[in-house]
Design an enzyme around this catalytic site. Structure first.
Site, short mmCIF file in Angstrom:
data_model
loop_
_atom_site.label_atom_id
_atom_site.label_comp_id
_atom_site.label_asym_id
_atom_site.label_seq_id
_atom_site.Cartn_x
_atom_site.Cartn_y
_atom_site.Cartn_z
N GLU A 11 5.24 8.40 0.04
CA GLU A 11 6.41 9.26 0.21
C GLU A 11 6.07 10.74 0.13
O GLU A 11 6.63 11.56 0.85
CB GLU A 11 7.48 8.93 -0.84
CG GLU A 11 8.10 7.56 -0.68
CD GLU A 11 9.15 7.32 -1.74
OE1 GLU A 11 9.86 8.26 -2.13
OE2 GLU A 11 9.26 6.17 -2.21
N ASP A 97 7.53 4.18 -3.25
CA ASP A 97 7.82 3.87 -4.66
C ASP A 97 8.37 2.46 -4.82
O ASP A 97 9.04 1.92 -3.94
CB ASP A 97 8.84 4.87 -5.22
CG ASP A 97 8.25 6.26 -5.34
OD1 ASP A 97 7.02 6.39 -5.34
OD2 ASP A 97 9.03 7.22 -5.42
N ASP A 99 10.88 0.80 -6.06
CA ASP A 99 12.28 0.65 -6.46
C ASP A 99 13.10 0.47 -5.19
O ASP A 99 12.55 0.38 -4.09
CB ASP A 99 12.75 1.85 -7.28
CG ASP A 99 12.58 3.18 -6.55
OD1 ASP A 99 12.27 3.17 -5.35
OD2 ASP A 99 12.75 4.24 -7.18
N GLU A 101 14.96 2.48 -3.61
CA GLU A 101 14.79 3.63 -2.72
C GLU A 101 13.50 3.50 -1.92
O GLU A 101 13.49 3.62 -0.70
CB GLU A 101 14.77 4.90 -3.57
CG GLU A 101 15.07 6.16 -2.80
CD GLU A 101 16.54 6.50 -2.81
OE1 GLU A 101 16.91 7.48 -2.16
OE2 GLU A 101 17.32 5.78 -3.43
N TYR A 321 5.58 6.04 -13.47
CA TYR A 321 6.75 6.30 -12.63
C TYR A 321 7.95 6.72 -13.48
O TYR A 321 8.24 6.12 -14.51
CB TYR A 321 7.09 5.05 -11.82
CG TYR A 321 8.08 5.31 -10.72
CD1 TYR A 321 7.84 6.29 -9.76
CD2 TYR A 321 9.25 4.56 -10.63
CE1 TYR A 321 8.74 6.52 -8.74
CE2 TYR A 321 10.16 4.78 -9.60
CZ TYR A 321 9.90 5.77 -8.66
OH TYR A 321 10.80 6.00 -7.66
N ARG A 323 11.26 6.97 -12.74
CA ARG A 323 12.62 6.45 -12.53
C ARG A 323 12.65 5.00 -13.00
O ARG A 323 12.23 4.09 -12.29
CB ARG A 323 13.02 6.55 -11.05
CG ARG A 323 13.21 7.98 -10.58
CD ARG A 323 13.82 8.05 -9.19
NE ARG A 323 14.02 9.43 -8.79
CZ ARG A 323 13.14 10.15 -8.10
NH1 ARG A 323 12.00 9.59 -7.73
NH2 ARG A 323 13.38 11.40 -7.78
N HIS A 368 9.98 -1.47 -13.78
CA HIS A 368 8.90 -0.65 -14.27
C HIS A 368 8.80 -0.66 -15.79
O HIS A 368 9.68 -1.13 -16.49
CB HIS A 368 9.09 0.80 -13.81
CG HIS A 368 9.26 0.93 -12.34
ND1 HIS A 368 10.48 1.18 -11.76
CD2 HIS A 368 8.37 0.84 -11.32
CE1 HIS A 368 10.34 1.23 -10.45
NE2 HIS A 368 9.07 1.03 -10.16
#
Length: 921
Positions: A11, A97, A99, A101, A321, A323, A368
Site C-alpha cells: 500500500e 495490510d 485487515d 481495508e 501493525y 490498527r 493482529h
C-alpha cells in the site's frame, strides 16, 4: 514471453522501500498508494445508467446491491505502472495490510490488473526481515469474506449519507452530512453538552485539619468524614439536579465555620488505624484505541497525529501493525518483553508465568497482536535515539514502556487508613467529629519501574495520598489549621478525543481503523470545535442531532449502530450475506422498517422548529444559516396592527460562548446589553449622508445612509430602484472598536482604497487597501501584503516602492514563517511553517501540507514536518478541480468511462466487495 521476477504490491511507498530491501533479487516491489478504485459519483455515471436502479447511489439497489466502481483519476498512472510491471512477472504477491481495508485493496487490484500469472496473498504484522521472509513463504488465498464486510460497510455508508444528508441540507443548512458512525459520535458530544446544560450545581462544605501525633516530628492532613456517626456529604452524594442521593449530613458555611472554631481547641486521639495490603496490575498492551487515548493524555497528540506517527513507525519497521483491537501478545513478543524486563529491572520484576490479556472491546475481531515493538528482541528507546526523533521517538518510547510493563510483576505495598476522633464540647453542630486520612506505601514497584497508565478527568474529588508518620491507636493528637472549605459540584466533563474514543469502543461503535477518522470528520465538518483538549459541540450539531433523533431515531441509537458493527463482523466471518443484509437494511422487513421507507414517509419537517430552542417566554435561540442568534420578543412594544404580534429583534451570540454557557440568565444579559450597532457618527460633509456604525454578520462596519425623502400627501412611498447604487460600507480594523470609532476615522475607512502615489518608472498608481486576506498594496496586477492594517493609512510612496522592490516570494516572505527548520532530506529545501489563507501549513517551497486541526503549529518539530511532507508526496498531486463550464462531449464520455470503470462481475462471486478510498465514518 514469461517473466523472470515476482511482483509484490504493497500500500505505502515507505513500506515498499523497506520490503524491497528484505526480499532482494528476483522481486520487484511497487506501491498502490492506498486505494485504486472507489464507488463512482452518481453524477459522473454514464448517461444510460443514471436513470436506472444504479443511478441514485452508483449501487444497483434492485440487483443485490452491486456497486459500480471507477479507477480514480489520480491512480490511473499508478495502475498503468502496475500493469507494465505485471507483464514481466511470473507471480503476483498482494502484500496489502492484513485487515478488511487491506483485503479489499488486494481484491480491487485483482479486478483491475486481471493477472494471468499465479496470485498469492502475502500478509505480515511487522516489517522486519524475518517477518517479511516468513510471510513470503507462508502465503494464503484472498479472504473474500473480509472483502464482503468492507464492501458492505462502504455501500452502507454511501446509502446512509446519500439518503439522509439531503434532508439536512433542506431543513438545517447546506453542506452538512450524516454518517452511520459520525452521527452517533456527534450525538454523544451533544448529549454530554445537554447534560451540562441541564446540570444544577450544589454547594457543600467540608473541613480539613493538620494532625500531629503526640511526640511526632511530622503532621498530616485529615478531612472531616462524620459528625456524631453520620457521614458528611461530599460532591459524589449529589446528582446532576443538585439533590442528595444518600442519607448523609450536608454541611453549610455557618456550621463549618463554627465547627472549625470549636475543633481548634478540641482534644483528639487516634481511634482506629487500619492497614491493608496494596496490589496493582499493569495495563494491557496497546490496542489502537488505548494507544490513541494514552498518547492524548501523555503526549497531547490528536488521534490523527497518533495514527500518522504510528504509521511511520510501522512502515519503517519499528512497531507491529497499528490498527488492531487485540490486546494479546504472541509468544515471541511475550518472551522478548519478559527478557527485557528481567535484564533492565531484575529477575524479581517478572512474574513466574507470562501474562495473558483479552480484549475489552465489545466486538473485538481483528486477528493482529497488540501494538508492540517489532522483532523477537525489542530495541530500547535509548538505542534508537540516533534513528528516531521528535514525535516518532516519543510514541515508540510509550509503546515500548507499555509492552514491557505489561509482562512485569504487580506493584505491591501497604495502604494505611487512620481515623481521628475529636470531642467537641459545647458545640451546637455535633459532639463527636471524625476525620480520616489514607496513605499508600509502595514496597515493591514491579511494573511501575517501567510505566504507569494515565487517567482521564474525573468529576469527584479524589482522596489525597497522605504521608503518614508512625502512630498507634489511642495516641493523642493535636489539631491545627482547622479550616472549612466551600465547594460546588461540577458537571460531567466534556469529551476529549481520548475519552470519546474510549466511549465509542465501550459502545461497540466503529473500529480501530476508524476512530481517528471519526474524530477528524466531526471537527472538520463543523459539528464540534476543540477548545484545548475538550470537544465542544457547535449549535448546528444540536439541530442535526435533533432532526435525526426525531425522524431517524433508530439510526442514531447507540445499540443499533453497534449491532450494525456486529452484523458486519458476521459477514466478515462468512456467517451472513452482503446482499441479504443490505436488502433488509434498506428495504426493511417485518421487524425493521427500512431506511427507504423511513425517508419516503418523513412527512412535513418544520425546519424553523428543528432549528429553534425556546429558552423562556421572551427569548428563543435560532440556529440560522450564518450561525446562532437570539430572537428577543419586545414585550413593551406596541403589537403589530395587522397581526397583533409583538415585534422581535435579533441579538448576536458571542463566538466564544459555549452552548452550556447560554443559560436563561446569560441570554437575558445579552438581550439587555446596549446595542452596539446603528450608532450615528455624523454627516459626510461631501454628500450630506449620515454615517453610522453597525454590528453585522461579519463584524462591525461603517456605512452611509441615504437621506430619507417624504412622499407627497396621500402618495405611496417610493420604492428603491433596483439600479440604485449600494451604500458605501467598510469594515472596522481589528484595532478599532465600534464604541469609540469617530466620524473622521469612518470617513477614512469609506475612502479606501487610498492612493499612495504613482510609480515614477511605470507611472502606475499604487493603492493601499484592505482585503479578504488582510491589508495590501496594489500596483496594476502586482500586489504586496502589508504587516498591519494601520499601514494602509501610514505608508508613504517611498515605503511602498521599497516593498515592491523586494522579491514577491523571496526573503521578504521568509520572515513571515511561524517556524523554520533545516533542509528537507528528500527535496533539499528548507522547511517552514506558515500561516496561509486556509490555516497553518508546512512547506519546503515545493510541497505544501495543511497542519491538521488540533495540532499547534508552534509544537511542530522537524521530524513531524518531514513526515507530513513525505506522506503528501506519497499521495501524489491533488486531483485538479474541473471548471464547471468545461464538459466532455457526449461522444467521448462513454468511451472514457469504459477505459476507467469496472463493474464487478456477478458470475465470479456473489457479494464480492470493495474497499472505499474514503469512508463516511
Amino acid at each position: 514471453m514469461s517473466g523472470t521476477k515476482k511482483l509484490v504490491i504493497v500500500e505505502s511507498p515507505t513500506k515498499m522501500k523497506s520490503i524491497a530491501g528484505y526480499l532482494g533479487e528476483g522481486y520487484e516491489v511497487l506501491s498502490s498508494v492506498g486505494h485504486i478504485r472507489d464507488l463512482a459519483e452518481p453524477k459522473k455515471l454514464p448517461a444510460e445508467l443514471k436513470k436506472g436502479s444504479l443511478g441514485k447511489f452508483a449501487v444497483d439497489i434492485e440487483h443485490d446491491f452491486e456497486p459500480y466502481y471507477v479507477v480514480s483519476d489520480t491512480k490511473k498512472k499508478t495502475v498503468a505502472e502496475l500493469k507494465r510491471a505485471l507483464k514481466d512477472a511470473d507471480e503476483l504477491l498482494l502484500a496489502t495490510d492484513e485487515d478488511r481495508e487491506g483485503e479489499a485493496i488486494a481484491w480491487h487490484l485483482l479486478q483491475v490488473l486481471k493477472p494471468k500469472v499465479p496470485v498469492k496473498r502475502m500478509v505480515f504484522h511487522e516489517i522486519t526481515k524475518d517477518a517479511i521472509l516468513a510471510a513470503k513463504d507462508n502465503t494464503r488465498e484472498l479472504n473474500e469474506s473480509l472483502v464482503d464486510a468492507q464492501e458492505t460497510r462502504r455501500i452502507l455508508d454511501r446509502i446512509y449519507g446519500y439518503e439522509i444528508s439531503p434532508v439536512l441540507w433542506r431543513k438545517v443548512g447546506p453542506s452538512l452530512s450524516a454518517g452511520r458512525v459520525q452521527s452517533a459520535a456527534t450525538r454523544l458530544v451533544v448529549d454530554r453538552e445537554r447534560e451540562r446544560l441541564a446540570f444544577v450545581a450544589a454547594s457543600y462544605w467540608d473541613l480539613t485539619a493538620e494532625v500531629t501525633p503526640a511526640g511526632a516530628d511530622s503532621s498530616f492532613e485529615a478531612r472531616l468524614v462524620r459528625l456524631d456517626g453520620t457521614r458528611i456529604a461530599t460532591g459524589r452524594d449529589y446528582d446532576d439536579n443538585g439533590q442528595l442521593t444518600a442519607k448523609v449530613r450536608p454541611l453549610d458555611e455557618q456550621a463549618a465555620t463554627a465547627l472549625a472554631a470549636a475543633l481548634a481547641n478540641a482534644s483528639a486521639r487516634i481511634s482506629t488505624l487500619e492497614t491493608k495490603p496494596y496490589s496493582r496490575r499493569p495495563a494491557a498492551p496497546f490496542t489502537t484505541s488505548t494507544l490513541q487515548q494514552e498518547a492524548a493524555r501523555k503526549l497531547r497528540f490528536s488521534a490523527r497525529q497518533t495514527m500518522s506517527v504510528a504509521q511511520s513507525l510501522y512502515e519503517n519497521g519499528y512497531i507491529t501493525y497499528m490498527r488492531t483491537d487485540s490486546a494479546s501478545l504472541s509468544k515471541q513478543a511475550t518472551d522478548a518483553a519478559r527478557a527485557q524486563a528481567r535484564s533492565l529491572y531484575g529477575a524479581d520484576s517478572v512474574p513466574d508465568k507470562p501474562r495473558q490479556y483479552a480484549s475489552k472491546s465489545k466486538n473485538a475481531q481483528e486477528a493482529h497482536e497488540a501494538i508492540r515493538p517489532s522483532g523477537d528482541t525489542f530495541r530500547t528507546p535509548q538505542s534508537l535515539q540516533g534513528a528516531l526523533h521528535g514525535n516518532d521517538f516519543k510514541l515508540y518510547d510509550l509503546i515500548w514502556k507499555r509492552t514491557v510493563a505489561s509482562q512485569m510483576a504487580d506493584a505491591k505495598g501497604q495502604t494505611a487508613t487512620v481515623t481521628v476522633e475529636a470531642e467537641v464540647p459545647g458545640s451546637d453542630v455535633a459532639k463527636i467529629a471524625e476525620l480520616t486520612a489514607s496513605g499508600t506505601v509502595i514496597t515493591f514497584r514491579g511494573f511501575l519501574a517501567a510505566y504507569e497508565e494515565g487517567t482521564d478527568e474525573a468529576r469527584d474529588d479524589r482522596e489525597k495520598n497522605a504521608k503518614l508518620p508512625p502512630m498507634t491507636e489511642g495516641q493523642d493528637v493535636a489539631l491545627a489549621d482547622v479550616e472549612g472549605k466551600g465547594h460546588e459540584t461540577s458537571p460531567p466533563p466534556r469529551y476529549t478525543e481520548a475519552s470519546l474514543t474510549k466511549r465509542l469502543e465501550e459502545l461497540g461503535i466503529g473500529r480501530p481503523s476508524t476512530y481517528a477518522q471519526i474524530l477528524s470528520t466531526i471537527v472538520d465538518r463543523g459539528y464540534v470545535t476543540q477548545r484545548g483538549t475538550a470537544l465542544v459541540p457547535n449549535w448546528i450539531a444540536f439541530s442535526v442531532v435533533r432532526l435525526l433523533e426525531e425522524h431517524f431515531s433508530s439510526l442514531v441509537e447507540y445499540d443499533f449502530t453497534a449491532e450494525m458493527e456486529e452484523d458486519l463482523d458476521r459477514i466478515a466471518a462468512g456467517e451472513a450475506k452482503r446482499g441479504d443484509w443490505l436488502t433488509e437494511f434498506y428495504f426493511g422487513n417485518d421487524q425493521h422498517k427500512g431506511l427507504r421507507n423511513v425517508v419516503d414517509n418523513l412527512g412535513e419537517i418544520d425546519a424553523r422548529e428543528i432549528n429553534s430552542v425556546r429558552l423562556d417566554d421572551e427569548i428563543t435561540l435560532r440556529i440560522g444559516k450564518y450561525g446562532p442568534y437570539l430572537e428577543v420578543l419586545d414585550a413593551d412594544a406596541t403589537p403589530d396592527a395587522a397581526t397583533g404580534e409583538l415585534p422581535v429583534r435579533r441579538v448576536n451570540i458571542p463566538d466564544d460562548l459555549a452552548p452550556d454557557e447560554l443559560t436563561v440568565a446569560k441570554a437575558h444579559e445579552l438581550a439587555d446589553a446596549p446595542v452596539i450597532g446603528d450608532r450615528e457618527l455624523g454627516v459626510n460633509p461631501e454628500n450630506g449622508k449620515s454615517i453610522v456604525v453597525k454590528d453585522g454578520r461579519f463584524g462591525p462596519y461603517v456605512t452611509e445612509l441615504e437621506p430619507e425623502t417624504d412622499a407627497a400627501d396621500g402618495a405611496a412611498p417610493k420604492k428603491k430602484s433596483a439600479k440604485a447604487p449600494k451604500p458605501r460600507t467598510a469594515s472596522l480594523f481589528k484595532s478599532m472598536s465600534p464604541e469609540t470609532v469617530d466620524l473622521d476615522t469612518a470617513l477614512q475607512l469609506l475612502s479606501l482604497p487610498r492612493v499612495v502615489g504613482a510609480d515614477p518608472e511605470s507611472g502606475e498608481e499604487i493603492t493601499a487597501q484592505n482585503g479578504r486576506f488582510g491589508p495590501y498594496l496594489k500596483k496594476g496586477t502586482d500586489s504586496r501584503s502589508l504587516q498591519s492594517e494601520d499601514q494602509i493609512f501610514a505608508i508613504d510612496l517611498p515605503g511602498a516602492l521599497e516593498i515592491f522592490a523586494q522579491p514577491k516570494y523571496g526573503a521578504r516572505r521568509a520572515s513571515s514563517a511561524l517556524k523554520e527548520f533545516e533542509a528537507d532530506p528528500e527535496s533539499g529545501k528548507p522547511i517552514r511553517v506558515k500561516d496561509g489563507r486556509f490555516g497553518p501549513y508546512v512547506t519546503d517551497g515545493t510541497t505544501n501540507v495543511t497542519i491538521p486541526k488540533g495540532e499547534d503549529p508552534q509544537d511542530m518539530t522537524f521530524e513531524r514536518a518531514v513526515q507530513m511532507l513525505a506522506d503528501k508526496r506519497a499521495k501524489g498531486p491533488a486531483k485538479p478541480r474541473k471548471k464547471a463550464p468545461a464538459k466532455k462531449t457526449p461522444a467521448k464520455k462513454p468511451a472514457a468511462k469504459k477505459a476507467t470503470t469496472a463493474k464487478k462481475p456477478a458470475a465470479k462471486k456473489t457479494g464480492t466487495s470493495a474497499k472505499a478510498a474514503s469512508s463516511d465514518e
